[in-house]
Design a protein around this motif. Structure first.
Motif, mmCIF file in Angstrom:
data_model
loop_
_atom_site.group_PDB
_atom_site.id
_atom_site.type_symbol
_atom_site.label_atom_id
_atom_site.label_comp_id
_atom_site.label_asym_id
_atom_site.label_seq_id
_atom_site.Cartn_x
_atom_site.Cartn_y
_atom_site.Cartn_z
ATOM 1 N N UNK A 1 0.856 -1.185 0.000
ATOM 2 C CA UNK A 1 0.000 0.000 0.000
ATOM 3 C C UNK A 1 0.896 1.240 0.000
ATOM 4 N N UNK A 2 0.361 2.368 -0.419
ATOM 5 C CA UNK A 2 1.156 3.597 -0.454
ATOM 6 C C UNK A 2 1.631 4.016 0.938
ATOM 7 N N UNK A 3 0.797 3.882 2.001
ATOM 8 C CA UNK A 3 1.326 4.214 3.333
ATOM 9 C C UNK A 3 2.500 3.313 3.745
ATOM 10 N N UNK A 4 2.451 2.030 3.388
ATOM 11 C CA UNK A 4 3.556 1.137 3.717
ATOM 12 C C UNK A 4 4.790 1.468 2.881
ATOM 13 N N UNK A 5 4.601 1.836 1.622
ATOM 14 C CA UNK A 5 5.723 2.271 0.775
ATOM 15 C C UNK A 5 6.411 3.469 1.423
ATOM 16 N N UNK A 6 5.625 4.427 1.894
ATOM 17 C CA UNK A 6 6.198 5.617 2.529
ATOM 18 C C UNK A 6 6.984 5.239 3.783
ATOM 19 N N UNK A 7 6.473 4.294 4.556
ATOM 20 C CA UNK A 7 7.155 3.861 5.775
ATOM 21 C C UNK A 7 8.455 3.118 5.447
ATOM 22 N N UNK A 8 8.405 2.228 4.458
ATOM 23 C CA UNK A 8 9.602 1.496 4.036
ATOM 24 C C UNK A 8 10.650 2.477 3.505
ATOM 25 N N UNK A 9 10.221 3.411 2.659
ATOM 26 C CA UNK A 9 11.151 4.388 2.083
ATOM 27 C C UNK A 9 11.789 5.241 3.161
ATOM 28 N N UNK A 10 10.998 5.701 4.115
ATOM 29 C CA UNK A 10 11.516 6.540 5.193
ATOM 30 C C UNK A 10 12.564 5.788 6.016
ATOM 31 N N UNK A 11 12.266 4.544 6.370
ATOM 32 C CA UNK A 11 13.215 3.743 7.158
ATOM 33 C C UNK A 11 14.473 3.436 6.357
ATOM 34 N N UNK A 12 14.316 3.099 5.086
ATOM 35 C CA UNK A 12 15.471 2.771 4.247
ATOM 36 C C UNK A 12 16.367 3.992 4.047
ATOM 37 N N UNK A 13 15.770 5.129 3.773
ATOM 38 C CA UNK A 13 16.570 6.344 3.565
ATOM 39 C C UNK A 13 17.287 6.755 4.843
ATOM 40 N N UNK A 14 16.629 6.596 5.992
ATOM 41 C CA UNK A 14 17.279 6.907 7.271
ATOM 42 C C UNK A 14 18.468 5.979 7.498
ATOM 43 N N UNK A 15 18.297 4.698 7.197
ATOM 44 C CA UNK A 15 19.392 3.738 7.378
ATOM 45 C C UNK A 15 20.554 4.051 6.435
ATOM 46 N N UNK A 16 20.250 4.489 5.227
ATOM 47 C CA UNK A 16 21.307 4.828 4.272
ATOM 48 C C UNK A 16 22.112 6.049 4.715
ATOM 49 N N UNK A 17 21.514 6.911 5.502
ATOM 50 C CA UNK A 17 22.194 8.124 5.959
ATOM 51 C C UNK A 17 23.052 7.890 7.199
ATOM 52 N N UNK A 18 22.876 6.747 7.880
ATOM 53 C CA UNK A 18 23.659 6.457 9.074
ATOM 54 C C UNK A 18 25.118 6.232 8.685
#
Length: 70
Positions: free
Chosen positions: A44-61
């Protein structure tokens, strides 16, 4: 494509090798691998947004390789 990520949705469900991409119209898209040419998972689009947010945060660590030598 921004990255390939593995996601633990719940303690009972993990999905591997998801492709995170930026949509031309804005926002993000997440695609699971195909099996025999067919989609096996959609999000779902809300889950896509949650996955993207978590993935992008992890990539910035910072990683151990990002540290300066003292």
């Amino acid at each position: 494509m921004i990255a390939r990520v593995d996601v633990e949705i719940t303690d009972d469900l993990r999905v591997f090798n998801l492709k995170l991409s930026r949509r031309d119209s804005g926002g993000y898209a997440v695609f699971a691998p195909n099996a025999m040419g067919s989609r096996v998972v959609t999000f779902s689009q809300p889950l896509v947004a949650e996955i993207a947010s978590a993935a992008l945060a992890a990539l910035m660590e910072p990683s151990p390789h990002d540290r300066n030598a003292d």
